[in-house]
Design an enzyme around this catalytic site. Structure first.
Site, short mmCIF file in Angstrom:
data_model
loop_
_atom_site.label_atom_id
_atom_site.label_comp_id
_atom_site.label_asym_id
_atom_site.label_seq_id
_atom_site.Cartn_x
_atom_site.Cartn_y
_atom_site.Cartn_z
N GLU A 11 4.75 4.79 1.57
CA GLU A 11 5.56 5.81 2.13
C GLU A 11 6.76 6.37 1.29
O GLU A 11 7.33 7.52 1.21
CB GLU A 11 6.20 5.59 3.70
CG GLU A 11 4.61 5.47 4.88
CD GLU A 11 5.24 5.09 5.86
OE1 GLU A 11 4.84 5.62 6.85
OE2 GLU A 11 6.16 4.10 6.09
N ASP B 185 -2.85 1.32 14.45
CA ASP B 185 -3.72 0.46 15.17
C ASP B 185 -3.66 0.36 16.48
O ASP B 185 -2.41 1.06 16.84
CB ASP B 185 -3.91 -0.66 14.26
CG ASP B 185 -2.58 -1.54 14.42
OD1 ASP B 185 -2.32 -2.12 15.32
OD2 ASP B 185 -1.85 -1.32 13.37
#
Length: 261
Positions: free
Chosen positions: A17, A225
């Protein structure tokens, strides 16, 4: 409310990122502090310092403190991935924090469970007006149009990962110094923290430092997740194909909205 001027600290939870941000900051220059590399440059015409948070609450708190003191940042944006806990929170969705709690803070019986000693509260809240602006900007940045064949995120191919268009949620994020990956632990968090949407390892620490310094902050989490034993997408692929793209798009949207306010 984020000001229309002043240096902005952008904290990324993952190296991938951070790299997506640096790729959009060609003038970024490294500055070494506290064993970390802080990258000073410009994004969307704004004065930016981008940095990797490191993992865990203490590491994130140190990073944030340096941003506010030695880097003179006047506002903080934190972006990363998290495990989903809310019933309606799917992989690929985004949670904008309107409250953050340290789920492993327990100084009882001296203080109630989750309460931050000395502050008298268990949950920290970014300014409500700021949160409302952020939610609107993020929804626009990740809109169906943005992800369409004619949109800026047209190369994010969600179907290949079995993902739907992202939904943007607003609510409680829990942080703690443990990686939550068991269904029983998720159930415990949901039981003790009704309404919690996501769990991660840094956001509440960033919030506490910003609270102490009186600095506005934003915490954004892309759900990677479900924080349990259920089947997940390929994590490295998800980070590269989705989370990095979302992180840059969201940060740029906030900077554009900020500049135009």
């Amino acid at each position: 409310m984020l000001s229309t001027s002043g240096r902005i600290g952008v904290i990324a939870a993952l190296p991938e990122e951070l790299q997506s941000l640096l790729d959009a900051m060609p003038d970024a220059e490294p500055v070494q502090r506290a064993g970390r590399t802080f990258w000073r440059g410009h994004l969307q015409g704004r004065d930016i310092v981008a940095v990797l948070s490191r993992i865990g609450k203490v590491a994130a708190a140190t990073t944030t403190t340096v941003l506010l003191t030695e880097m003179a940042c006047q506002q903080i944006i934190f972006t990363g991935v998290a495990g989903g806990l809310g019933a309606d929170v799917r992989v690929g969705d985004v949670v904008v924090a309107d409250a953050l709690v340290q789920h492993d803070m327990d100084a009882s019986p001296l203080f109630p469970r989750y309460e931050l000693p000395g502050l008298g509260v268990s949950r920290l809240h970014p300014p409500a007006d700021l949160t409302a602006r952020v939610v609107g900007a993020v929804r626009e940045a990740l809109s169906p149009h943005a992800l369409s064949v004619n949109g800026p995120l047209r190369d994010v191919h969600l179907a290949t990962l079995g993902l739907s268009l992202p939904r943007v949620h607003q609510g409680l994020i829990a942080s703690g110094d443990q990686f939550v990956s068991a269904a029983a632990d998720c159930d415990t968090l949901r039981h003790h923290l009704p309404g919690v949407l996501a769990v991660e390892m840094e956001g509440a620490a960033v919030a506490q430092v910003c609270h102490d310094f009186g600095v506005p902050y934003v915490v954004l989490r892309t759900i990677s997740d479900r924080a349990d034993e259920s089947a997940h997408v390929d994590f490295p692929r998800f980070v590269q194909a989705v989370a990095c793209r979302y992180a840059l798009a969201m940060v740029e949207a906030l900077l554009q909205a900020d500049r135009g306010s």
